[in-house]
Design a protein around this motif. Structure first.
Motif, PDB file in Angstrom:
ATOM      1  N   TYR A 112      -4.661 -29.754   1.196  1.00  0.00           N
ATOM      2  CA  TYR A 112      -6.061 -28.918   0.871  1.00  0.00           C
ATOM      3  C   TYR A 112      -6.192 -27.701   1.905  1.00  0.00           C
ATOM      4  O   TYR A 112      -5.834 -27.787   3.054  1.00  0.00           O
ATOM      5  N   ALA A 113      -6.656 -26.586   1.267  1.00  0.00           N
ATOM      6  CA  ALA A 113      -6.804 -25.389   1.961  1.00  0.00           C
ATOM      7  C   ALA A 113      -8.196 -25.113   2.170  1.00  0.00           C
ATOM      8  O   ALA A 113      -8.988 -25.182   1.163  1.00  0.00           O
ATOM      9  N   ASP A 121     -14.268 -20.513  -0.798  1.00  0.00           N
ATOM     10  CA  ASP A 121     -14.237 -22.004  -1.115  1.00  0.00           C
ATOM     11  C   ASP A 121     -12.754 -22.664  -0.648  1.00  0.00           C
ATOM     12  O   ASP A 121     -11.818 -21.713  -0.920  1.00  0.00           O
ATOM     13  N   GLY A 122     -12.449 -23.742  -0.573  1.00  0.00           N
ATOM     14  CA  GLY A 122     -11.424 -24.419  -0.349  1.00  0.00           C
ATOM     15  C   GLY A 122     -10.862 -24.887  -1.551  1.00  0.00           C
ATOM     16  O   GLY A 122     -11.309 -24.727  -2.689  1.00  0.00           O
ATOM     17  N   GLY A 123      -9.463 -25.652  -1.739  1.00  0.00           N
ATOM     18  CA  GLY A 123      -9.263 -26.213  -2.823  1.00  0.00           C
ATOM     19  C   GLY A 123      -7.836 -26.794  -2.550  1.00  0.00           C
ATOM     20  O   GLY A 123      -7.129 -26.719  -1.604  1.00  0.00           O
ATOM     21  N   PHE A 124      -7.195 -27.292  -3.599  1.00  0.00           N
ATOM     22  CA  PHE A 124      -5.862 -27.874  -3.650  1.00  0.00           C
ATOM     23  C   PHE A 124      -4.983 -26.939  -3.234  1.00  0.00           C
ATOM     24  O   PHE A 124      -4.811 -25.869  -3.545  1.00  0.00           O
ATOM     25  N   TYR A 125      -4.014 -27.314  -2.225  1.00  0.00           N
ATOM     26  CA  TYR A 125      -3.036 -26.304  -1.645  1.00  0.00           C
ATOM     27  C   TYR A 125      -1.531 -26.886  -2.068  1.00  0.00           C
ATOM     28  O   TYR A 125      -1.435 -28.034  -1.724  1.00  0.00           O
ATOM     29  N   TYR A 126      -0.728 -26.158  -2.601  1.00  0.00           N
ATOM     30  CA  TYR A 126       0.660 -26.300  -2.746  1.00  0.00           C
ATOM     31  C   TYR A 126       1.487 -25.294  -2.463  1.00  0.00           C
ATOM     32  O   TYR A 126       1.342 -24.001  -2.594  1.00  0.00           O
TER      33      TYR A 126
END
Length: 166
Positions: A112-113, A121-126
């Protein structure tokens, strides 16, 4: 949710450090925003920190974090120049590295970022990556970094150097 993820990552890292010995990694990269991010930012820098444990002779796993800063662009709207805000993220991720050849490694960070700043906003990190070992402690790294945010994604292609610290 953000606090829970942060506490979980540090708890897992603490458990592993009691039972196994790993290696601290630190890196610095420069990058180019692409896609949606390329329309809003001009350049990016990233600092990476991680701790990897040797699971087998060719596979390491651990935790990663860092800081990513994308510099906002300036756009013209009806003849008026508007400066866009910079975008920053702090990723909190699980990390894996697989040595495919003696000096070549493929890997990925997933987590997660956390978005930093007004309206971020943050979100799923890859972040899939390829690394070439220049020496025992120095790698050249090429990575794709993505954060799934509301309405799209924030994507950056980076290149940099990573150092192993014993």
């Amino acid at each position: 949710m953000k606090k829970f993820c942060l506490v979980a990552v540090f708890a897992i890292a603490a458990m592993f450090s009691v039972n196994a010995q790993g290696q601290f990694r630190a890196g610095l990269s420069g990058g180019i925003p692409i896609g949606d991010a390329g329309d809003l930012a001009t350049f990016a820098i990233a600092v990476d920190l991680g701790y990897l444990f040797e699971i087998s002779d060719s596979f390491d796993a651990g935790v990663a974090t860092g800081y990513s800063h994308s510099f906002g662009d300036s756009i013209d709207i009806l003849g008026v120049s508007v400066d866009l805000d910079d975008v920053q993220f702090i990723p909190i991720a699980a990390s894996g590295r697989f040595e495919v050849a003696p000096d070549f490694t493929l890997g990925a960070d997933v987590g997660y970022a956390v978005g930093i700043g007004d309206g971020s906003d943050g979100g799923f990190y890859y972040s899939p990556r390829a690394q070439y070992s220049v020496s025992e402690a120095i790698d050249i790294v090429a990575a794709y970094r993505g954060v799934s945010v509301d309405g799209g994604s924030w994507d950056i292609i980076t290149a940099g150097v990573e150092f192993g610290i014993d």
